[in-house]
Design an enzyme around this catalytic site. Structure first.
Site, PDB file in Angstrom:
ATOM      1  CG  HIS A  87      48.219  38.188  38.507  1.00  0.00           C
ATOM      2  ND1 HIS A  87      48.026  39.546  38.348  1.00  0.00           N
ATOM      3  CD2 HIS A  87      46.981  37.663  38.728  1.00  0.00           C
ATOM      4  CE1 HIS A  87      46.739  39.822  38.449  1.00  0.00           C
ATOM      5  NE2 HIS A  87      46.083  38.695  38.678  1.00  0.00           N
ATOM      6  CB  CYS A 100      33.072  42.974  44.577  1.00  0.00           C
ATOM      7  SG  CYS A 100      34.401  43.556  45.660  1.00  0.00           S
TER       8      CYS A 100
END
Length: 416
Positions: free
Chosen positions: A94, A50
């Site tokens: 990351h 999401c």
């Protein structure tokens, strides 16, 4: 070969853009099954949640167009702008931060690690990952687990579901003896219901396209299932509506609201949409008496808890930094594996050919003799290759690395 990430998240774009990049698991699986069609893309994992969309890829030197085409074909959205790009070490850092939930809207939340695992599982199941991404994701997942077990970061966090309920409580001045309607019956919806109960909500209605799933969830939380078609008609005495479905389109539209508001005699109603793609048409929020928030509005609630997690986040960063160093060191050697494998394969083919030719001339050899010759020739090849392999390995990460790699390819392999 390079590691690359191309993606976007809640920090870089609002929900109205993120929802265009929201992709179902079946679509991801299909796209990864067809990865060989994209020249220069050797491996890939797609993470779609999401709050983020990211493609992790192992690529040739010049395949930017292939990566963007892959993203465009997968999402149906032109991917020529607005996406961040990371390469090699930055890519590794990351992913480790993502797995440890340091890059989440809710720092310390547990769901992202499960989502990373699932994204990797899907890619691996269709053969879209090999040595590089298998190594990277195994270590990133393990590092994420270490952060959760060795720090208290998860103990001082809120979740998307709890933040949605807290936002409603803040805006409504508490939820005791309030009534709620939940659209959806998945994991997130269940968590929302549990948080509503803990805030003293009196009645919870559950609506889902499949009534049986709504009934199952309602039974778990002591609520009541309502049919999808009549859900809003049942909201006459509801104070808060929270939506968390997996629908690819709006399930609540502005034309449905006037009748609801009329039946409520103008009494205000509070909507919180935590779905991506969004469940509630933004136009609903413009109707008098309706307050509408989406997932991006939860940041105000999350920020109120942020300070309590900073100390634990610093501890997590130390764990991640060490794990990143280890994987970077390992990749210095992994990048030469294709050259070594090519050299070994070529040497083995020559050995096998010569052994067959020799054996064909020596008709009196028995099975034991053939076994001795086979083992002896394998050992000769291994000893001949040992020094070149050691030189190449020891050069990893030094100024001589490219020299040895190119020399090896030029002298010993068909690709030279």
């Amino acid at each position: 070969m390079h590691l690359k990430i191309s993606g976007l998240n809640f920090k870089t774009v609002p929900v109205e853009i993120r929802e265009k990049f929201s992709v179902e698991k079946d679509a991801i699986k299909f796209a990864l099954e067809n990865l060989p069609e994209y020249e220069g893309l050797e491996e890939a994992v797609v993470l779609s949640t999401c709050n983020r969309f990211e493609v992790y890829a192992v690529t040739d030197d010049d395949c930017e167009e292939s990566l963007q085409k892959f993203i465009g074909d997968l999402t149906g959205t032109k991917a020529d702008s607005g996406l961040y790009e990371y390469e090699d070490r930055d890519c590794i850092e990351h992913l480790f931060n993502v797995s440890a939930s340091l890059d989440s809207l809710v720092v310390g939340e547990s769901q992202i690690l499960s989502q990373v695992k699932e994204a990797y599982r899907i890619a691996k199941s269709v053969g879209a990952t090999h040595t590089i991404l298998n190594t990277l994701f195994h270590r990133a997942i393990a590092s994420g687990k270490s952060v959760r077990t060795e720090t208290g970061i998860s103990l001082k966090s809120v979740s998307i579901s709890s933040a949605a309920v807290e936002l409603a409580a803040k805006k409504l001045g508490g939820l005791e003896n309030r009534n709620a309607l939940i659209f959806g019956a998945g994991k997130m919806a269940l968590l929302v219901a549990q948080h509503l109960k803990s805030h003293g909500v009196k009645k919870i209605l559950v609506a889902n396209h499949h009534l049986s799933r709504a009934e199952d969830m309602a039974e778990k939380i002591g609520g009541k299932a309502v049919s999808w078609e009549n859900a809003l008609k049942s909201a006459v005495d509801v104070d808060i509506v929270i939506t968390s479905t997996g629908a690819p389109h709006y399930v609540i539209k502005p034309e449905q609201i006037p009748e609801l508001m009329k039946s409520r005699a103008g009494r205000e109603i509070f909507f919180t949409d935590i779905a991506v793609p969004r469940d509630v048409d933004p136009e609903v929020g413009k109707i008098p008496g309706v307050t509408l928030y989406n997932i991006d509005d939860l940041e105000t609630v999350v920020d109120s808890h942020k300070q309590a997690r900073l100390e634990e986040a610093e501890s997590a960063k130390k764990i991640i930094a060490e794990d990143v160093e280890n994987i970077v060191e390992r990749f210095k050697y992994l990048k030469y594996r294709p050259i070594m494998a090519d050299l070994s394969d070529r040497a083995e083919k020559i050995r096998e050919r010569e052994v067959r030719r020799f054996s064909g001339k020596m008709h009196d050899l028995n099975d034991e003799d053939k076994k001795v010759i086979d083992n002896m020739t394998k050992m000769i090849v291994r000893k001949l290759l040992r020094m070149p392999m050691m030189k190449l390995n020891s050069s990893a990460g030094t100024n001589a690395a490219n020299f040895y790699a190119e020399a090896m390819k030029a002298l010993f392999t068909e690709k030279g």
